[in-house]
Design a protein around this motif. Structure first.
Motif, PDB file in Angstrom:
ATOM      1  N   ALA A 111       0.359 -22.595 -11.382  1.00 38.79           N
ATOM      2  CA  ALA A 111       0.859 -21.774 -10.286  1.00 38.79           C
ATOM      3  C   ALA A 111       2.336 -21.475 -10.461  1.00 38.79           C
ATOM      4  N   LEU A 112       3.110 -22.465 -10.918  1.00 45.56           N
ATOM      5  CA  LEU A 112       4.537 -22.281 -11.115  1.00 45.56           C
ATOM      6  C   LEU A 112       4.813 -21.282 -12.234  1.00 45.56           C
ATOM      7  N   VAL A 113       4.086 -21.392 -13.319  1.00 47.57           N
ATOM      8  CA  VAL A 113       4.262 -20.482 -14.447  1.00 47.57           C
ATOM      9  C   VAL A 113       3.899 -19.061 -14.047  1.00 47.57           C
ATOM     10  N   THR A 114       2.784 -18.924 -13.290  1.00 45.55           N
ATOM     11  CA  THR A 114       2.350 -17.599 -12.841  1.00 45.55           C
ATOM     12  C   THR A 114       3.390 -16.954 -11.936  1.00 45.55           C
ATOM     13  N   ALA A 115       3.973 -17.757 -11.039  1.00 45.93           N
ATOM     14  CA  ALA A 115       4.974 -17.240 -10.106  1.00 45.93           C
ATOM     15  C   ALA A 115       6.229 -16.773 -10.821  1.00 45.93           C
ATOM     16  N   CYS A 116       6.537 -17.381 -11.953  1.00 46.70           N
ATOM     17  CA  CYS A 116       7.754 -17.037 -12.695  1.00 46.70           C
ATOM     18  C   CYS A 116       7.573 -15.815 -13.592  1.00 46.70           C
ATOM     19  N   GLN A 117       6.335 -15.378 -13.794  1.00 47.36           N
ATOM     20  CA  GLN A 117       6.108 -14.208 -14.642  1.00 47.36           C
ATOM     21  C   GLN A 117       6.591 -12.946 -13.946  1.00 47.36           C
ATOM     22  N   PRO A 118       7.212 -12.038 -14.678  1.00 45.63           N
ATOM     23  CA  PRO A 118       7.721 -10.805 -14.045  1.00 45.63           C
ATOM     24  C   PRO A 118       6.582  -9.940 -13.519  1.00 45.63           C
ATOM     25  N   LYS A 119       6.759  -9.379 -12.318  1.00 44.94           N
ATOM     26  CA  LYS A 119       5.757  -8.492 -11.744  1.00 44.94           C
ATOM     27  C   LYS A 119       5.889  -7.101 -12.338  1.00 44.94           C
ATOM     28  N   PRO A 120       4.765  -6.393 -12.497  1.00 47.01           N
ATOM     29  CA  PRO A 120       4.853  -5.043 -13.076  1.00 47.01           C
ATOM     30  C   PRO A 120       5.666  -4.119 -12.179  1.00 47.01           C
ATOM     31  N   GLU A 121       6.472  -3.285 -12.789  1.00 45.36           N
ATOM     32  CA  GLU A 121       7.297  -2.351 -12.047  1.00 45.36           C
ATOM     33  C   GLU A 121       6.430  -1.243 -11.454  1.00 45.36           C
ATOM     34  N   PRO A 122       6.676  -0.859 -10.189  1.00 45.18           N
ATOM     35  CA  PRO A 122       5.919   0.268  -9.620  1.00 45.18           C
ATOM     36  C   PRO A 122       6.274   1.562 -10.314  1.00 45.18           C
ATOM     37  N   ASP A 123       5.352   2.493 -10.294  1.00 49.73           N
ATOM     38  CA  ASP A 123       5.617   3.794 -10.907  1.00 49.73           C
ATOM     39  C   ASP A 123       6.799   4.453 -10.212  1.00 49.73           C
ATOM     40  N   PRO A 124       7.687   5.063 -10.968  1.00 53.07           N
ATOM     41  CA  PRO A 124       8.825   5.736 -10.341  1.00 53.07           C
ATOM     42  C   PRO A 124       8.366   6.926  -9.500  1.00 53.07           C
ATOM     43  N   VAL A 125       9.090   7.194  -8.432  1.00 58.78           N
ATOM     44  CA  VAL A 125       8.793   8.349  -7.596  1.00 58.78           C
ATOM     45  C   VAL A 125       9.413   9.582  -8.247  1.00 58.78           C
ATOM     46  N   LEU A 126       8.575  10.557  -8.568  1.00 58.57           N
ATOM     47  CA  LEU A 126       9.033  11.776  -9.223  1.00 58.57           C
ATOM     48  C   LEU A 126       9.264  12.858  -8.182  1.00 58.57           C
ATOM     49  N   THR A 127      10.426  13.487  -8.205  1.00 61.01           N
ATOM     50  CA  THR A 127      10.747  14.516  -7.218  1.00 61.01           C
ATOM     51  C   THR A 127      11.359  15.738  -7.868  1.00 61.01           C
ATOM     52  N   GLU A 128      11.201  16.863  -7.192  1.00 57.20           N
ATOM     53  CA  GLU A 128      11.859  18.115  -7.551  1.00 57.20           C
ATOM     54  C   GLU A 128      12.387  18.728  -6.264  1.00 57.20           C
ATOM     55  N   ASN A 129      13.691  18.839  -6.186  1.00 54.41           N
ATOM     56  CA  ASN A 129      14.351  19.418  -5.021  1.00 54.41           C
ATOM     57  C   ASN A 129      13.981  18.688  -3.721  1.00 54.41           C
ATOM     58  N   GLY A 130      13.764  17.375  -3.852  1.00 53.97           N
ATOM     59  CA  GLY A 130      13.484  16.554  -2.678  1.00 53.97           C
ATOM     60  C   GLY A 130      12.021  16.384  -2.323  1.00 53.97           C
ATOM     61  N   TYR A 131      11.115  16.992  -3.094  1.00 50.67           N
ATOM     62  CA  TYR A 131       9.676  16.897  -2.812  1.00 50.67           C
ATOM     63  C   TYR A 131       8.977  16.173  -3.959  1.00 50.67           C
ATOM     64  N   GLU A 132       8.064  15.262  -3.614  1.00 51.34           N
ATOM     65  CA  GLU A 132       7.417  14.425  -4.607  1.00 51.34           C
ATOM     66  C   GLU A 132       6.277  15.151  -5.330  1.00 51.34           C
ATOM     67  N   TYR A 133       6.083  14.766  -6.591  1.00 50.94           N
ATOM     68  CA  TYR A 133       4.966  15.302  -7.362  1.00 50.94           C
ATOM     69  C   TYR A 133       4.335  14.215  -8.212  1.00 50.94           C
ATOM     70  N   ILE A 134       3.129  14.503  -8.687  1.00 53.85           N
ATOM     71  CA  ILE A 134       2.353  13.578  -9.510  1.00 53.85           C
ATOM     72  C   ILE A 134       2.012  14.244 -10.842  1.00 53.85           C
ATOM     73  N   ASP A 135       2.119  13.489 -11.912  1.00 54.64           N
ATOM     74  CA  ASP A 135       1.688  13.969 -13.226  1.00 54.64           C
ATOM     75  C   ASP A 135       0.233  13.555 -13.426  1.00 54.64           C
ATOM     76  N   LEU A 136      -0.671  14.485 -13.217  1.00 52.75           N
ATOM     77  CA  LEU A 136      -2.099  14.211 -13.365  1.00 52.75           C
ATOM     78  C   LEU A 136      -2.566  14.275 -14.817  1.00 52.75           C
ATOM     79  N   GLY A 137      -1.674  14.657 -15.713  1.00 51.80           N
ATOM     80  CA  GLY A 137      -2.063  14.834 -17.102  1.00 51.80           C
ATOM     81  C   GLY A 137      -2.576  16.237 -17.382  1.00 51.80           C
ATOM     82  N   LEU A 138      -2.160  17.198 -16.563  1.00 53.22           N
ATOM     83  CA  LEU A 138      -2.580  18.592 -16.709  1.00 53.22           C
ATOM     84  C   LEU A 138      -1.408  19.448 -17.183  1.00 53.22           C
ATOM     85  N   SER A 139      -1.606  20.747 -17.228  1.00 53.93           N
ATOM     86  CA  SER A 139      -0.565  21.647 -17.737  1.00 53.93           C
ATOM     87  C   SER A 139       0.599  21.798 -16.765  1.00 53.93           C
ATOM     88  N   VAL A 140       0.382  21.484 -15.480  1.00 55.88           N
ATOM     89  CA  VAL A 140       1.437  21.527 -14.475  1.00 55.88           C
ATOM     90  C   VAL A 140       1.416  20.238 -13.664  1.00 55.88           C
TER      91      VAL A 140
END
Length: 227
Positions: free
Chosen positions: A14-43
């Motif tokens: 339990a101690l070793v598990t607690a000391c392991q780094p947690k995965p970083e959340p995905d960064p919030v992507l924005t354009e001109n103050g509005y959020e977007y998602i990269d779905l893996g498409l052309s846009v």
């Protein structure tokens, strides 16, 4: 002693598990103050509709090429900005003289920036999707009718594994919207050319998501921006 031999390794794990780094959340992507998602498409696709405060909100309803929300108004040719009262008297975006006012044509099949709600309302690089980009969303993503917050709609998962939610904002009939949380329509920026009184839009129902054909430009539909 027997109990201690069991508990000690468990506590160490339990101690070793607690000391392991947690995965970083995905960064919030924005354009001109509005959020977007990269779905893996052309846009990249926005996380919410124009006029919405959250991904599950319906947002604005606009006729094709108009840039002001007027949900409580009547959506018909008499109230449409680019016609003189009918689908045969178009004053802009017309490739067929039989549908243009006094034979008018300009052969434009895609919205100018000043008539693109996403570009006008959000600025930056935002714009409405083309017919081809909307079709790509249909063809290359996995669609599941579900609920987010208070509203129903489609969770759309792209090739990247990330997703957006498209709420079902209903269908306009004159000044009344019916079928909210069941049906939905989303404009593209593409006109139907020879059938100039029609433009392309996504249609959604609990068992369907498609672009079966053009829709009257005077109809009031939702807009989901891309960049």
């Amino acid at each position: 002693m027997y109990m201690k031999k069991i508990l000690f390794p468990l506590a160490l794990i339990a101690l070793v598990t607690a000391c392991q780094p947690k995965p970083e959340p995905d960064p919030v992507l924005t354009e001109n103050g509005y959020e977007y998602i990269d779905l893996g498409l052309s846009v990249k696709w926005a996380t919410m509709n124009v006029g919405a405060a959250a991904p599950e909100d319906f947002g604005y309803y606009v006729a094709w090429g108009e840039t002001k929300n007027r949900e409580t108004d009547t959506y018909d040719w008499a109230h449409y900005a680019f016609a003189n009262g009918s689908g045969e008297t178009l004053t802009k975006y017309c490739s067929n003289p039989d549908m243009g006012n006094n034979g008018f044509t300009d052969n434009k099949v895609r919205l100018d920036k000043e008539d693109d709600l996403a570009a006008v309302a959000w600025g930056g690089k935002w714009r409405m999707p083309t017919q081809e980009e909307m079709q790509e969303l249909i063809d290359r993503c996995t669609w599941t009718f579900t609920t987010l917050g208070a509203n129903k709609g489609y969770q759309v998962v792209g090739p990247s594994g990330k997703s957006i939610f498209l709420p079902a904002g209903g269908e306009p009939q004159g000044s009344i919207y019916f079928g909210k949380n069941k049906y939905g329509h989303y404009w593209t920026s593409t006109n139907c050319g020879a059938n100039s009184s029609y433009s392309w839009a996504l249609y959604m129902a609990p068992d369907a998501y498609t672009m079966p054909g053009g829709n009257f430009r005077c109809s009031g539909f939702s807009v989901r921006p891309v960049l």
